[in-house]
Each structure stands twice: as structure tokens, then as C-alpha cells.
Motif scaffolding. Structure first.
Motif, short mmCIF file in Angstrom:
data_model
loop_
_atom_site.label_atom_id
_atom_site.label_comp_id
_atom_site.label_asym_id
_atom_site.label_seq_id
_atom_site.Cartn_x
_atom_site.Cartn_y
_atom_site.Cartn_z
N LEU A 1 61.63 31.51 42.27
CA LEU A 1 61.22 32.28 43.44
C LEU A 1 59.94 31.71 44.06
N LYS A 2 59.04 31.23 43.21
CA LYS A 2 57.81 30.64 43.73
C LYS A 2 58.12 29.40 44.58
N ARG A 3 59.08 28.59 44.14
CA ARG A 3 59.48 27.41 44.93
C ARG A 3 60.09 27.85 46.26
N ARG A 4 60.88 28.90 46.22
CA ARG A 4 61.50 29.39 47.45
C ARG A 4 60.45 29.91 48.43
N ILE A 5 59.42 30.57 47.92
CA ILE A 5 58.35 31.07 48.78
C ILE A 5 57.71 29.91 49.55
N ARG A 6 57.37 28.85 48.85
CA ARG A 6 56.76 27.69 49.50
C ARG A 6 57.74 27.02 50.46
N GLU A 7 58.99 26.92 50.05
CA GLU A 7 60.01 26.28 50.90
C GLU A 7 60.15 27.03 52.23
N VAL A 8 60.18 28.37 52.17
CA VAL A 8 60.32 29.15 53.39
C VAL A 8 59.07 29.03 54.26
N ALA A 9 57.90 29.10 53.65
CA ALA A 9 56.65 28.98 54.41
C ALA A 9 56.57 27.64 55.12
N LEU B 1 56.68 35.17 62.58
CA LEU B 1 57.42 35.34 61.34
C LEU B 1 57.60 36.84 61.12
N VAL B 2 58.86 37.27 60.98
CA VAL B 2 59.14 38.67 60.67
C VAL B 2 59.74 38.72 59.27
N THR B 3 58.99 39.23 58.32
CA THR B 3 59.50 39.43 56.96
C THR B 3 60.05 40.85 56.89
N ILE B 4 61.26 40.98 56.33
CA ILE B 4 61.97 42.25 56.38
C ILE B 4 62.14 42.80 54.97
N ASP B 5 61.46 43.92 54.71
CA ASP B 5 61.50 44.54 53.39
C ASP B 5 61.11 43.51 52.32
N SER B 6 61.64 43.61 51.10
CA SER B 6 61.37 42.64 50.01
C SER B 6 59.92 42.15 50.06
N PRO B 7 58.94 43.04 49.95
CA PRO B 7 57.55 42.64 50.16
C PRO B 7 57.02 41.65 49.13
N ASP B 8 57.50 41.71 47.90
CA ASP B 8 56.99 40.78 46.89
C ASP B 8 57.26 39.34 47.28
N PHE B 9 58.36 39.10 47.97
CA PHE B 9 58.67 37.75 48.45
C PHE B 9 58.09 37.52 49.84
N MET C 1 64.63 43.11 41.61
CA MET C 1 63.63 44.19 41.67
C MET C 1 63.10 44.47 40.28
N GLY C 2 61.79 44.65 40.16
CA GLY C 2 61.18 45.01 38.89
C GLY C 2 60.48 43.84 38.24
N ILE C 3 59.34 44.12 37.63
CA ILE C 3 58.53 43.06 37.02
C ILE C 3 59.30 42.34 35.93
N ALA C 4 59.91 43.10 35.03
CA ALA C 4 60.61 42.47 33.91
C ALA C 4 61.82 41.66 34.38
N GLU C 5 62.44 42.12 35.48
CA GLU C 5 63.60 41.41 36.00
C GLU C 5 63.21 40.12 36.73
N VAL C 6 62.04 40.12 37.35
CA VAL C 6 61.60 38.95 38.12
C VAL C 6 61.10 37.82 37.22
N LEU C 7 60.49 38.16 36.10
CA LEU C 7 59.83 37.15 35.26
C LEU C 7 60.71 35.95 34.93
N PRO C 8 61.97 36.13 34.52
CA PRO C 8 62.78 34.95 34.19
C PRO C 8 63.03 34.02 35.36
N ARG C 9 62.88 34.52 36.61
CA ARG C 9 63.16 33.72 37.80
C ARG C 9 61.88 33.38 38.57
N TYR C 10 60.76 33.57 37.93
CA TYR C 10 59.47 33.45 38.61
C TYR C 10 59.29 32.09 39.27
N PHE C 11 59.50 31.01 38.53
CA PHE C 11 59.23 29.68 39.07
C PHE C 11 60.20 29.32 40.20
#
Length: 371
Positions: free
Chosen positions: A69-77, A88-96, A57-67
């Protein structure tokens, strides 16, 4: 019928497990795939990868893991598109989850996209609703005032009740385990590593200050598997040795027996309200994240009990005010007189659907209504 579910943190895992149970009641032939936590896995769903990877959670916390998480987004899609899931039901965690939904809609428009937990557009970033509407068909809202915000943006939306109203409360035996002579303080540092790391030292200082005023002070410290090791490590030097709680029954007993709680911001305030436990909210985050959120805020409180009850009876200590010397006196005031919060907590439970159809079943009915 197959439904693809994506949960990103423990609260989403609980919602997902209840939704799965509700769907099985209404459609026994339903099958599930996706990203799941331990509760959803216990209900028979395999997870593409550990859900804990998404609990950031949080912009500064996400930045180091950005790439990553981006791979995981595509993998799930891609997994959604490759499956024969009708929704598809996405539950909370809206940024992902909402990024997954956007990719799925682009690749396979026939898949119905449903988001469980309306984003708090009433609190900050109201433009998110319009952006969601481009790739989300339907929203399941936990709070009764949220559907109009979603509907105005072009999505259908149902208030399905908050899961806290259906959660089991402690039995007399579970509560009796915590019987004692001194006051029982519930310390709740959160479920994410970042928030635990920031809040645990402050909670330890609060315990130290209270121990000087209440020599018989007892401390219960509930935690979750993903951060239990960190919690144990950081609690090792506390002035009062806390009882660290992981088992569900022991947690229920602690929530029911506690005289007061100091809790991280989030849905835990509703769990405390369900148990009639007066509370103080304390939260800190990366300074950059805090600055950005304050600039975008549309409300003057982050506590759901305050918002749903339309009061401001729960004191908050956020950011630079997340200090033991400010928090401890607020805790003492509640130990002396908890009555100011009692009416608000009862009103919150009524407004969230207590006594009605269980939220998991209401959510399942809503999902099936749009398929």
C-alpha cells in the motif's frame, strides 16, 4: 481541465461516478484520471490499478499489506504530479487518500486537494481534522453536522448531501419479483473480504434460528463483484438457501420488499432507511482493531441512522455481542413491530437532503467553487 480522482472502495466508486456526472454537466471539457472502480470506469475513466487493492479496513488487516500500500501511495502521488491535473479529489478511504494528498501537496503545492467524505472526527480521533488541514484545502461532507468540525480545523467545507437520497428506488416490477408468503430477510455481510469472512457464519446461524420460528422464511443476499465468490462459497451450507443478488435492479427490489435486514455497519443503514426497511446492525472485526477503536470512540453508536436521527432505535451487535442468539430475537422483535424505526428513517432522509439538488451535482458545484 483535468481532475485526478482516487476511490478506494465501492461506496467511493459510487460517489466518484456521481461527481464525474455532475462535473460534466457544469464543465463539459473536464477530463479525469486516477484510481477508479467499475462505475467510474463505466463513466469513461481509466484506473491506474484495480481499486479493490485498497479495500482494506482495520489496523490488523492492513499490516500484512503495508509495504504494498505504501508503494501504491507514492505511485498515485507521482501520477498526480506528472499529470496536468488542477485538483486531486480523494474519495473516502482516508488512510490511503490523505497520505496521497500529503505527498502531492509536498511535491506540487499548486494542486488543489479536496477530500470527499469528511472523516468521522466526531466519532473518534478528533485530531485527524487538524492533521488533514496541513495538506487538504477543501472537504465535501455527506452529513449535515460535519462542516463545523472541518472549518474549525482550518479547511473550507460544504455539506453536499448524501448520495443515498438520489439513488433510484425499486420499480413495482422490481419489487414484485420478491413477492411471497413468508417474511423476507435481507442479509448484508458487507463489501470487504475481511468483514464478509467474519459476518457470514453469524448470519448463517441467524437464518437457522429464524427458520425454526418462520418456516416460510426467505433470504436475499446482495453482494458486490469483489466478494461475490466468497459470499457464494460461505452461504453454501446455510439452513435456508439464500437468493444471492448481484444485478442492480434485483438489489433494488430486494431492499424495497424486505421485511427486515441484518446488515454490516456502514452506509448500508442509510440505503435501508431510504427503502423504509427496519434493520439490525451486526459487525465484528479483528480483536486488536476492535479494542483500539473502542478506546478511541467518542460516541455510543456506530449506526448512521441513529446518529443522523439523534435516536438509538437501531439495535447494534458489535464485537463479542455479534452473536446469533442475541441478533435473532432483535430481528423477531422488528418483524412483530417495525414502527419504532419508521419515524427515524424518514427524518434521516429529510436531513440528508432528500428532494433537493442531487448530491453529485452539489459536490461538483463545491469542487468548482474552490478551483
Amino acid at each position: 481541465m483535468k481532475i485526478f480522482l482516487v476511490a478506494g472502495e465501492p461506496s467511493g466508486d459510487r460517489l466518484g461516478a456521481a461527481l464525474m456526472a455532475g462535473l460534466r454537466v457544469l464543465r463539459p471539457d473536464v477530463e479525469f484520471a486516477g484510481v477508479a472502480g467499475p462505475l467510474m470506469q463505466a463513466a469513461g475513466m481509466a484506473s491506474l490499478f484495480p481499486m479493490e487493492e485498497l479495500s482494506v479496513m482495520g489496523i490488523a488487516e492492513v499490516l500484512p499489506r503495508y509495504f504494498h500500500l505504501k508503494r501504491r501511495i507514492r505511485e498515485v502521488a507521482e501520477a498526480v504530479v506528472a499529470s496536468d491535473a488542477v485538483a486531486l479529489v480523494t474519495i473516502d478511504s482516508p488512510d490511503f487518500g490523505l497520505r496521497v494528498a500529503a505527498l502531492v501537496k509536498a511535491m506540487k503545492p499548486a494542486v488543489r486537494t479536496i477530500h470527499y467524505v469528511a472523516p468521522s472526527v466526531w466519532a473518534w480521533r478528533p485530531g485527524r481534522a487538524a492533521k488533514m488541514a496541513r495538506h487538504v484545502d477543501h472537504v465535501l461532507a455527506l452529513l449535515p453536522f460535519e462542516p463545523p468540525y472541518m472549518q474549525a480545523a482550518g479547511m473550507s467545507c460544504d455539506f453536499v448531501g448524501h448520495p443515498v437520497v438520489a439513488e433510484a428506488l425499486a420499480s413495482e416490477e422490481e419489487r414484485a419479483v420478491w413477492a411471497g408468503t413468508g417474511p423476507l430477510l435481507l442479509a448484508l455481510p458487507g463489501s470487504r473480504r475481511g468483514e464478509v469472512s467474519r459476518l457470514m457464519p453469524v448470519l448463517g446461524e441467524v437464518v437457522g434460528l429464524l427458520a425454526t420460528r418462520y418456516p416460510g422464511l426467505r433470504v436475499a443476499l446482495p453482494t458486490v463483484p469483489g466478494v461475490a465468490g466468497l459470499v457464494r462459497e460461505m452461504a453454501a451450507g446455510w439452513p435456508v438457501t439464500p437468493t444471492i443478488v448481484e444485478e442492480a435492479g434485483a438489489k433494488r427490489g430486494a431492499f424495497a420488499a424486505a421485511d427486515v435486514a441484518v446488515a454490516a455497519s456502514g452506509t448500508v443503514s442509510l440505503e435501508l432507511a431510504a427503502n423504509g426497511c427496519p434493520m439490525v446492525i451486526a459487525y465484528d472485526m479483528h480483536p486488536l482493531t476492535l479494542w483500539l477503536m473502542r478506546r478511541a470512540a467518542l460516541i455510543d453508536t456506530v449506526t448512521l441512522v441513529n446518529l443522523v436521527s439523534e435516536t438509538r432505535v437501531v439495535p447494534e451487535f458489535i464485537g463479542e455481542r455479534c452473536r446469533a442468539d442475541l441478533i435473532a430475537p432483535a430481528v423477531e422483535a422488528l418483524l412483530a413491530d417495525p414502527s419504532p424505526q419508521e419515524g427515524a428513517m424518514s427524518l434521516v432522509m429529510e436531513r440528508l437532503g432528500k428532494g433537493g439538488t442531487p448530491p453529485g451535482l452539489r459536490a461538483a458545484q463545491s469542487v468548482l467553487s474552490v478551483l
